[in-house]
Design a protein around this motif. Structure first.
Motif, PDB file in Angstrom:
ATOM      1  N   MET A  60      41.985  -3.949  68.852  1.00 29.77           N
ATOM      2  CA  MET A  60      41.909  -5.217  69.566  1.00 29.77           C
ATOM      3  C   MET A  60      41.736  -4.988  71.061  1.00 29.77           C
ATOM      4  O   MET A  60      40.928  -5.654  71.714  1.00 29.77           O
ATOM      5  CB  MET A  60      43.169  -6.043  69.300  1.00 29.77           C
ATOM      6  CG  MET A  60      43.129  -7.416  69.938  1.00 29.77           C
ATOM      7  SD  MET A  60      44.678  -8.316  69.793  1.00 29.77           S
ATOM      8  CE  MET A  60      45.274  -8.204  71.468  1.00 29.77           C
ATOM      9  N   MET A  61      42.493  -4.036  71.593  1.00 26.91           N
ATOM     10  CA  MET A  61      42.415  -3.746  73.031  1.00 26.91           C
ATOM     11  C   MET A  61      41.007  -3.302  73.412  1.00 26.91           C
ATOM     12  O   MET A  61      40.455  -3.742  74.429  1.00 26.91           O
ATOM     13  CB  MET A  61      43.411  -2.642  73.404  1.00 26.91           C
ATOM     14  CG  MET A  61      44.863  -3.059  73.259  1.00 26.91           C
ATOM     15  SD  MET A  61      45.294  -4.348  74.432  1.00 26.91           S
ATOM     16  CE  MET A  61      47.058  -4.411  74.255  1.00 26.91           C
ATOM     17  N   ILE A  87      38.217  -3.970  71.800  1.00 27.29           N
ATOM     18  CA  ILE A  87      37.292  -5.099  71.666  1.00 27.29           C
ATOM     19  C   ILE A  87      37.434  -6.047  72.857  1.00 27.29           C
ATOM     20  O   ILE A  87      36.440  -6.517  73.423  1.00 27.29           O
ATOM     21  CB  ILE A  87      37.523  -5.828  70.320  1.00 27.29           C
ATOM     22  CG1 ILE A  87      37.029  -4.952  69.175  1.00 27.29           C
ATOM     23  CG2 ILE A  87      36.827  -7.174  70.302  1.00 27.29           C
ATOM     24  CD1 ILE A  87      37.382  -5.460  67.802  1.00 27.29           C
ATOM     25  N   VAL A  88      38.688  -6.321  73.257  1.00 26.10           N
ATOM     26  CA  VAL A  88      38.897  -7.214  74.401  1.00 26.10           C
ATOM     27  C   VAL A  88      38.251  -6.620  75.649  1.00 26.10           C
ATOM     28  O   VAL A  88      37.509  -7.293  76.362  1.00 26.10           O
ATOM     29  CB  VAL A  88      40.406  -7.466  74.633  1.00 26.10           C
ATOM     30  CG1 VAL A  88      40.637  -8.103  76.000  1.00 26.10           C
ATOM     31  CG2 VAL A  88      40.959  -8.365  73.541  1.00 26.10           C
ATOM     32  N   VAL A 118      35.906  -4.189  75.971  1.00 21.25           N
ATOM     33  CA  VAL A 118      34.454  -3.966  75.928  1.00 21.25           C
ATOM     34  C   VAL A 118      33.693  -5.281  75.772  1.00 21.25           C
ATOM     35  O   VAL A 118      32.716  -5.530  76.489  1.00 21.25           O
ATOM     36  CB  VAL A 118      34.076  -2.991  74.791  1.00 21.25           C
ATOM     37  CG1 VAL A 118      32.570  -2.895  74.656  1.00 21.25           C
ATOM     38  CG2 VAL A 118      34.688  -1.630  75.045  1.00 21.25           C
ATOM     39  N   VAL A 119      34.145  -6.119  74.840  1.00 18.89           N
ATOM     40  CA  VAL A 119      33.362  -7.323  74.524  1.00 18.89           C
ATOM     41  C   VAL A 119      33.802  -8.510  75.371  1.00 18.89           C
ATOM     42  O   VAL A 119      32.996  -9.084  76.106  1.00 18.89           O
ATOM     43  CB  VAL A 119      33.463  -7.674  73.025  1.00 18.89           C
ATOM     44  CG1 VAL A 119      32.646  -8.924  72.728  1.00 18.89           C
ATOM     45  CG2 VAL A 119      32.986  -6.509  72.176  1.00 18.89           C
ATOM     46  N   TYR A 120      35.072  -8.890  75.255  1.00 21.01           N
ATOM     47  CA  TYR A 120      35.477 -10.162  75.852  1.00 21.01           C
ATOM     48  C   TYR A 120      35.590 -10.099  77.372  1.00 21.01           C
ATOM     49  O   TYR A 120      35.570 -11.128  78.039  1.00 21.01           O
ATOM     50  CB  TYR A 120      36.758 -10.666  75.192  1.00 21.01           C
ATOM     51  CG  TYR A 120      36.477 -11.077  73.769  1.00 21.01           C
ATOM     52  CD1 TYR A 120      35.676 -12.170  73.512  1.00 21.01           C
ATOM     53  CD2 TYR A 120      36.946 -10.331  72.690  1.00 21.01           C
ATOM     54  CE1 TYR A 120      35.366 -12.534  72.215  1.00 21.01           C
ATOM     55  CE2 TYR A 120      36.642 -10.678  71.393  1.00 21.01           C
ATOM     56  CZ  TYR A 120      35.847 -11.790  71.161  1.00 21.01           C
ATOM     57  OH  TYR A 120      35.523 -12.137  69.885  1.00 21.01           O
ATOM     58  N   VAL A 121      35.730  -8.917  77.933  1.00 22.28           N
ATOM     59  CA  VAL A 121      35.671  -8.791  79.385  1.00 22.28           C
ATOM     60  C   VAL A 121      34.356  -8.115  79.791  1.00 22.28           C
ATOM     61  O   VAL A 121      33.579  -8.650  80.576  1.00 22.28           O
ATOM     62  CB  VAL A 121      36.881  -7.998  79.929  1.00 22.28           C
ATOM     63  CG1 VAL A 121      36.754  -7.832  81.433  1.00 22.28           C
ATOM     64  CG2 VAL A 121      38.185  -8.699  79.582  1.00 22.28           C
ATOM     65  N   TRP A 181      28.907  -7.852  82.210  1.00 17.62           N
ATOM     66  CA  TRP A 181      27.572  -7.256  82.044  1.00 17.62           C
ATOM     67  C   TRP A 181      26.493  -8.344  82.134  1.00 17.62           C
ATOM     68  O   TRP A 181      25.489  -8.217  82.851  1.00 17.62           O
ATOM     69  CB  TRP A 181      27.522  -6.518  80.708  1.00 17.62           C
ATOM     70  CG  TRP A 181      26.347  -5.620  80.506  1.00 17.62           C
ATOM     71  CD1 TRP A 181      25.173  -5.612  81.188  1.00 17.62           C
ATOM     72  CD2 TRP A 181      26.245  -4.582  79.525  1.00 17.62           C
ATOM     73  NE1 TRP A 181      24.348  -4.644  80.703  1.00 17.62           N
ATOM     74  CE2 TRP A 181      24.976  -3.993  79.669  1.00 17.62           C
ATOM     75  CE3 TRP A 181      27.099  -4.094  78.523  1.00 17.62           C
ATOM     76  CZ2 TRP A 181      24.535  -2.954  78.858  1.00 17.62           C
ATOM     77  CZ3 TRP A 181      26.662  -3.062  77.717  1.00 17.62           C
ATOM     78  CH2 TRP A 181      25.395  -2.488  77.888  1.00 17.62           C
ATOM     79  N   CYS A 204      31.403  -7.462  78.276  1.00 15.33           N
ATOM     80  CA  CYS A 204      30.100  -8.089  78.031  1.00 15.33           C
ATOM     81  C   CYS A 204      29.863  -9.274  78.961  1.00 15.33           C
ATOM     82  O   CYS A 204      28.733  -9.522  79.381  1.00 15.33           O
ATOM     83  CB  CYS A 204      29.979  -8.542  76.577  1.00 15.33           C
ATOM     84  SG  CYS A 204      29.734  -7.158  75.454  1.00 15.33           S
ATOM     85  N   ILE A 205      30.935 -10.010  79.268  1.00 16.24           N
ATOM     86  CA  ILE A 205      30.765 -11.149  80.173  1.00 16.24           C
ATOM     87  C   ILE A 205      30.347 -10.649  81.554  1.00 16.24           C
ATOM     88  O   ILE A 205      29.401 -11.169  82.164  1.00 16.24           O
ATOM     89  CB  ILE A 205      32.066 -11.978  80.247  1.00 16.24           C
ATOM     90  CG1 ILE A 205      32.261 -12.719  78.915  1.00 16.24           C
ATOM     91  CG2 ILE A 205      32.011 -12.978  81.392  1.00 16.24           C
ATOM     92  CD1 ILE A 205      33.491 -13.586  78.866  1.00 16.24           C
TER      93      ILE A 205
END
Lengths: 302, 294
Positions: free
Chosen positions: B15-16, B18-19, B21-24, B29, B26-27
């Motif tokens: 989860m950490m 994913i949060v 890399v993706v939820y912080v 990026w 990617c935004i």
């Protein structure tokens, strides 16, 4: 509040009082309820009868004309021979692709959600809540914001346009709601149960596997229903990440209906549409109140 | 302490990641990319607000934004009004409650693709509802909104309302069932008509739930993509284009990554500006409630 949404019945029945008599107001009430029911039910009815007609019947009659005979040819064509772009193998290709995407995506995201929810509820440590809050943003930020970087990442991992790629994307974007509903559910379980197990010397995994998971059946059902309908109904991710060989049923359906050349076969289109809706509809009609519970627990954020 | 939480930390590692890399990641990026001149391939130069300026000079983007607001307003209001009415009427101890609820909610189980295709067929100008009414003898009847540039976006809203009203009904009905029955006895004694009760007394009580609905429906309205693709594919012309579709088209068909990420960033800002006041309102209410309880 959290516990109430997860465990109470979705629609507590109001205590019955004397049945009201038939009055003009009651008739108006039923008139409204029935017309609303028609608004919701008629489109499905029209789809079904359209799918059973021949194209001649469709051209000469209206959308409410009943089919002359029980004609299943459009259904067979939709399943087996309708054209999605270049190939003409029917919607069955999409059906099996969707199944292959669905099973690992649902299993992984529900398992991970349960594990996260459990760890966040009982094993609090610094940083966990901040991570959870950040994860929750993923539940409402438009997915278009993530698409470009996610394409780059999955290409770098070598899984862009593969089954692994689409499953990973579904697990990632299913995680916020899955974590949320399990966390809310475990927050309603008395802390004493957890403490007693700790005193008995049980560790993180043993408490999870032997105590928490067996207590999780109701929320498991809710989570599985949520993910099965959500992933089956997905269009955006399937379109981008699944790749040409794994396009899910929704994408294939849209290709069949909206990229038809020559005369449109409305009966075949409607049969394909119903076929695509069958899995979520089946889940909905079988699960009943569980579906409503899922909506309620997904709607209560934080 | 470190050992005590070690297993939990290991369990939360996916989860950490994913949060982060993706939820912080990617935004950030996407945000960074929106300031570059990237076209087919991403480049990491810096062109300032150029992409945003180009975006807001584009007619298609402006039309998309307008459509999102028109669709959003019609969709949210429609779902709330129809959903609340159905919840109220179902709550009058009617016969067949289960059947009615099942019928009202089933569209919500189906995908937006299916919803769009159903309504595309229903509203087909030559073979759909218009043709049906004309065949009944009303020859001049006209209901061809789906091919009308000015009205097509409302047909998408109708399909959206068909899909989403049952959801509002389900949430608000649960809310109505949670209201203390005493309140109705009091209103009878005071002689207040039921319709006024539902607008002036019950609605404020249900406000937190209504806000939840508004929040979820507006998030849905901003990201609407499938329903438009299935129903009109943005047409006639560009009459039903929406921002989510703009991002997709510029990313994949027009190969203009810089423009697409700028558009995605604007979408993000819009969602935040919808979410922030609603979340603030909710935490404010919660504080007041817990303050009153002390």
């Amino acid at each position: 509040m959290n516990r109430a949404t997860a465990s109470a019945d979705a629609f507590p029945v109001r205590v019955r009082r004397r049945k009201p008599l038939i009055t003009p107001a009651r008739l108006g009430l039923y008139a409204f309820l029935v017309s609303a029911a028609l608004f919701f039910a008629l489109p499905l009815f029209i789809m079904v009868i359209t799918s059973l007609k021949t194209m001649d019947e469709i051209r000469t009659g209206t959308i409410f004309t009943l089919p002359m005979a029980f004609n299943l040819d459009p259904w067979i064509k939709a399943w087996d021979a309708a054209c999605t772009g270049i190939t003409c193998e029917g919607i069955k290709v999409g059906f099996w692709n969707s199944i292959r995407i669905l099973i690992p995506s649902v299993a992984l995201s529900v398992t991970l959600g349960a594990l996260n929810g459990y760890a966040l509820s009982f094993w609090k440590f610094r940083g966990a809540n901040i991570a959870f809050a950040l994860l929750m943003t993923g539940a409402f930020v438009p997915h278009q914001v993530y698409v470009f970087p996610m394409v780059q990442i999955s290409a770098a991992l070598g899984i862009f346009g593969t089954l692994h790629g689409i499953v990973l994307v579904h697990v990632i974007f299913g995680l916020p709601v899955m974590t949320l509903i399990f966390r809310n559910y475990y927050a309603g379980i008395p802390e004493e149960i957890f403490k007693a197990a700790r005193v008995d010397g049980a560790g993180f995994w043993r408490i999870f596997l032997t105590i928490m998971l067996p207590m999780s059946t109701p929320i498991m059902i809710v989570a599985v229903i949520w993910q099965v309908t959500g992933i089956w109904n997905d269009f955006l991710f399937g379109l981008i990440f699944a790749g040409r060989d794994n396009l899910p049923m929704t994408v294939q359906l849209n290709n069949i209906v909206n990229s038809q050349f020559g005369e449109r076969e409305y009966n075949v289109n409607m049969a394909a549409t119903i076929l695509t809706a069958l899995v979520p509809l089946f889940v909905y009609f079988v699960s009943g109140k569980w579906f409503v519970r899922g909506i309620a627990s997904g709607a209560v954020k934080g | 302490m470190l050992m005590r939480n070690l297993a939990a930390k290991i369990a939360l590692t996916p989860m950490m990641i994913i949060v982060a890399v993706v939820y912080v990641g990617c935004i950030l990026w996407t945000f960074r990319t929106s300031f570059t001149s990237s076209r087919v391939l991403p480049t990491y130069d810096f062109v300032g607000w150029d992409q945003y300026a180009a975006l807001f000079r584009s007619t298609r983007w402006i039309v998309s934004l307008e459509n999102m607001f028109i669709f959003g307003a019609a969709y949210i209001l429609g779902c709330l009004i129809v959903g609340y009415l159905m919840a109220i009427f179902i709550d009058q101890r009617v016969r067949g409650e289960n059947t009615l609820r099942t019928i009202y909610l089933y569209p919500h189980a189906m995908s937006f693709i299916v919803t769009g295709l159903i309504w595309q067929w229903m509203l087909n100008p030559t073979l759909g509802l218009q043709d049906f009414v004309r065949n009944l003898g009303w020859e001049s009847f006209s209901f061809n909104w789906i091919v009308d540039r000015d009205l097509a976006i409302f047909t998408v809203a109708i399909a959206g309302i068909w899909h989403g009203s049952g959801f509002v009904m389900a949430l608000l009905l649960a809310g109505l069932r949670g209201i203390d029955a005493e309140i109705w006895k009091v209103s009878k004694i005071d002689g207040i008509p039921a319709w006024r009760m539902y607008i002036q007394v019950i609605l404020p009580i249900l406000l937190p739930m209504v806000l939840t609905c508004v929040f979820l429906l507006s998030a849905q309205a901003v990201k609407s993509f499938d329903i438009v693709v299935a129903m009109t594919n943005g047409g006639p012309g560009i009459a039903t284009e929406v921002p989510a579709k703009y991002v997709m088209d510029y990313l994949f068909e027009r190969s203009n990554i810089g423009r697409a990420t700028a558009a995605a960033t604007v979408m993000l800002v819009m969602v935040i500006s919808i979410a922030a006041p609603l979340l603030y309102l909710r935490s404010f209410r919660k504080e007041r409630q817990s303050g009153a309880g002390k």
